[in-house]
Scaffold this motif. Structure first.
Motif, PDB file in Angstrom:
ATOM      1  N   LEU A 416      35.956  31.596  50.128  1.00  0.00           N
ATOM      2  CA  LEU A 416      36.090  33.008  50.479  1.00  0.00           C
ATOM      3  C   LEU A 416      37.085  33.721  49.565  1.00  0.00           C
ATOM      4  N   VAL A 417      38.196  33.035  49.242  1.00  0.00           N
ATOM      5  CA  VAL A 417      39.200  33.623  48.341  1.00  0.00           C
ATOM      6  C   VAL A 417      38.616  33.854  46.956  1.00  0.00           C
ATOM      7  N   ILE A 418      37.863  32.859  46.457  1.00  0.00           N
ATOM      8  CA  ILE A 418      37.264  32.986  45.119  1.00  0.00           C
ATOM      9  C   ILE A 418      36.270  34.140  45.090  1.00  0.00           C
ATOM     10  N   ILE A 419      35.445  34.227  46.118  1.00  0.00           N
ATOM     11  CA  ILE A 419      34.473  35.325  46.183  1.00  0.00           C
ATOM     12  C   ILE A 419      35.179  36.674  46.246  1.00  0.00           C
ATOM     13  N   SER A 420      36.255  36.723  47.048  1.00  0.00           N
ATOM     14  CA  SER A 420      37.011  37.970  47.182  1.00  0.00           C
ATOM     15  C   SER A 420      37.622  38.395  45.853  1.00  0.00           C
ATOM     16  N   GLN A 421      38.193  37.408  45.144  1.00  0.00           N
ATOM     17  CA  GLN A 421      38.792  37.731  43.844  1.00  0.00           C
ATOM     18  C   GLN A 421      37.732  38.181  42.846  1.00  0.00           C
ATOM     19  N   PHE A 422      36.583  37.526  42.882  1.00  0.00           N
ATOM     20  CA  PHE A 422      35.505  37.903  41.957  1.00  0.00           C
ATOM     21  C   PHE A 422      35.047  39.336  42.210  1.00  0.00           C
ATOM     22  N   ILE A 423      34.882  39.684  43.484  1.00  0.00           N
ATOM     23  CA  ILE A 423      34.468  41.052  43.826  1.00  0.00           C
ATOM     24  C   ILE A 423      35.537  42.056  43.426  1.00  0.00           C
ATOM     25  N   SER A 424      36.815  41.669  43.661  1.00  0.00           N
ATOM     26  CA  SER A 424      37.920  42.570  43.314  1.00  0.00           C
ATOM     27  C   SER A 424      37.962  42.838  41.818  1.00  0.00           C
ATOM     28  N   ARG A 425      37.747  41.773  41.005  1.00  0.00           N
ATOM     29  CA  ARG A 425      37.749  41.941  39.539  1.00  0.00           C
ATOM     30  C   ARG A 425      36.606  42.833  39.088  1.00  0.00           C
ATOM     31  N   ARG A 426      35.456  42.639  39.689  1.00  0.00           N
ATOM     32  CA  ARG A 426      34.309  43.487  39.317  1.00  0.00           C
ATOM     33  C   ARG A 426      34.596  44.953  39.609  1.00  0.00           C
ATOM     34  N   ARG A 427      35.224  45.178  40.749  1.00  0.00           N
ATOM     35  CA  ARG A 427      35.528  46.562  41.104  1.00  0.00           C
ATOM     36  C   ARG A 427      36.538  47.183  40.134  1.00  0.00           C
ATOM     37  N   ARG A 428      37.598  46.376  39.788  1.00  0.00           N
ATOM     38  CA  ARG A 428      38.605  46.913  38.852  1.00  0.00           C
ATOM     39  C   ARG A 428      37.994  47.193  37.493  1.00  0.00           C
ATOM     40  N   LYS A 429      37.121  46.297  37.028  1.00  0.00           N
ATOM     41  CA  LYS A 429      36.455  46.487  35.732  1.00  0.00           C
ATOM     42  C   LYS A 429      35.586  47.730  35.765  1.00  0.00           C
ATOM     43  N   LYS A 430      34.891  47.951  36.902  1.00  0.00           N
ATOM     44  CA  LYS A 430      34.032  49.119  37.032  1.00  0.00           C
ATOM     45  C   LYS A 430      34.856  50.400  37.012  1.00  0.00           C
ATOM     46  N   ARG A 431      36.036  50.347  37.670  1.00  0.00           N
ATOM     47  CA  ARG A 431      36.895  51.540  37.675  1.00  0.00           C
ATOM     48  C   ARG A 431      37.407  51.859  36.267  1.00  0.00           C
TER      49      ARG A 431
END
Length: 447
Positions: A416-431
């Protein structure tokens, strides 16, 4: 509650005044001087019946029925008929109609039994649930099962069963009763269970069943035979009422209400454990018990419940169970109590507080207060030792299970932590990409 008290009072009265036998009474069914009997060999043709244990029931029933026919023909003032003498599949309705056409006093349908898990054993007689045919069936069935018991078979009971429409479940009984012909089904034994299989493994034994059936019929009707030099004219039957079903035949659709076990004693050095088993079925009779020493994963074969008498409805409510425990194990014991309709209730779990040592290893020299020696149980008030060895194997197993559970939870959280971090990175990259586009637009507009 009042119903249970009445049942208990009746049972106490029977035990005090009639401890060993069914109450005797005259036959309720009225007949003419000449008795007409119809014997129905069950199954036939494409309907083979049970084929367990290399048997074919349709042939077994014919062998038994013919022997019954020959024996009954030796009695005075009796006419005997067979519903079939060839390998034919005749409908149950036609069999009943044939019995009616010869003005039969009784129809006896001959069968052999088998169970789904090859675990049932014993003889039983199925009768109508409705008066007065229930009483006729109970009086005959009590005679036959008493003789079966003397032969060495367990008497599973004189029983009834209803279908979805509230009528007798078994067609041969239902169709016969509709035509006012008393009828019963005789299930001689279970061909697929070793304790019963020895009673039906030859033609001679099947014929012996037929002769035994004929004798039971002769006793029921009070017949005489000059040829056989027997006279059953004064034979008394089980007490019954023509107006109400006999109590032992009443359908019990509920499990036994009580089943409990308590520690009685243990001989850890020799591998014996003794428990007190207490059970009750307020609506019926206890017939079998079985036990598990591994917490219910597997159970022993069924054994006869001590003191069980399906003809009177009596049984022992408490007995001592002595178990031989495998060395190196700490048994978790559960007991099942079964009634005559094979419904069961499981007891509470008894967990041994220590491992029974392996004699091949270093012997345990500690004395165990209140233990048992060999097959002899200690007194019922024996208490379990307070200073018992810890169950190392059981504790280890629980610790390993706990570790596995922790690892599983930790793994899930990590994913769950890995998935959360992956989603968070994608969002930051998109921003960041969006911000760059916005800056580019502003520069272009400025120019």
């Amino acid at each position: 509650m009042y119903r249970f008290l009445r049942i208990g009072a009746a049972a106490l009265f029977l035990c005090l005044f009639f401890p060993c036998c069914v109450l005797a009474a005259p036959r309720l069914q009225e007949t003419e001087d000449k008795i007409v009997i119809v014997i129905d060999p069950g199954h036939g043709g494409g309907n083979q019946g049970t084929t367990e244990n290399y048997h074919v029931e349709k042939y077994m029933t014919m062998t038994t029925a013919l022997a019954m026919y020959e024996e009954l023909s030796l009695y005075d003032n009796v006419e005997v008929y067979l519903t079939r003498t060839e390998d034919l599949d005749i409908s149950l309705k036609k069999r009943a109609e044939y019995a009616k056409s010869v003005d039969a006093d009784y129809m006896f349908s001959i069968h052999y039994n088998a169970s789904a898990n090859n675990e049932l054993f014993g003889s039983e007689v199925w009768v109508s649930a409705f008066a007065p045919y229930n009483a006729y069936g109970y009086q005959f069935g009590s005679v036959l099962l008493t003789d079966m018991r003397e032969l060495g078979l367990l008497a599973r009971g004189v029983k009834t069963r209803l279908g979805d429409k509230g009528l007798d479940y078994y067609g041969i009984i239902r169709e016969s009763v509709n035509l006012e012909v008393p009828a019963v089904i005789i299930e001689h034994c279970h061909v697929d269970e070793p304790r019963d299989a020895v009673f039906c493994d030859s033609d001679e034994k099947l014929k012996e069943f037929g002769r035994l059936d004929a004798t039971a019929v002769a006793k029921y009707f009070g017949l005489k035979s000059k040829t056989l030099e027997v006279d059953y004219s004064d034979f008394e039957l089980a007490e019954a009422s023509a107006d109400t079903p006999a109590a032992p035949t009443v359908i019990d659709a509920t499990k036994p209400e009580v089943c409990q076990i308590e520690f009685l004693g243990a001989d850890y050095e020799n591998g014996f454990l003794s428990l007190t088993v207490t059970a009750a079925d307020y609506d019926g009779t206890l017939l079998y018990y079985s036990y598990s020493t591994n917490g219910g994963y597997t159970f022993s074969q069924r054994e006869v419940w001590p003191g069980s008498d399906t003809l009177t409805g009596r049984y022992s409510d408490t007995f001592t169970l002595n178990l031989n425990i495998q060395p190196g194990t700490a048994p978790d014991v559960i007991v099942r109590a079964y009634n005559i309709y094979d419904l069961y209730t499981e007891s509470n779990l008894y967990e041994s507080p220590r491992v029974f040592p392996d004699p091949a290893e270093e012997p345990d020299t500690e004395s165990v207060p209140g233990g048992i020696s060999g097959d002899h149980a200690s007194s019922p008030d024996t208490e379990e030792p307070e200073q018992a060895e810890p169950r190392e194997e059981g504790n280890s197993a629980r610790f390993v299970s706990f570790l596995l559970l922790c690892l599983t939870v930790a793994s899930i959280m990590l994913v769950l932590v890995i998935i959360s971090q992956f989603i968070s990175r994608r969002r930051r990259k998109k921003r960041r990409l969006q911000q760059r586009k916005d800056v580019g637009k502003k520069r272009y507009q400025h120019k």
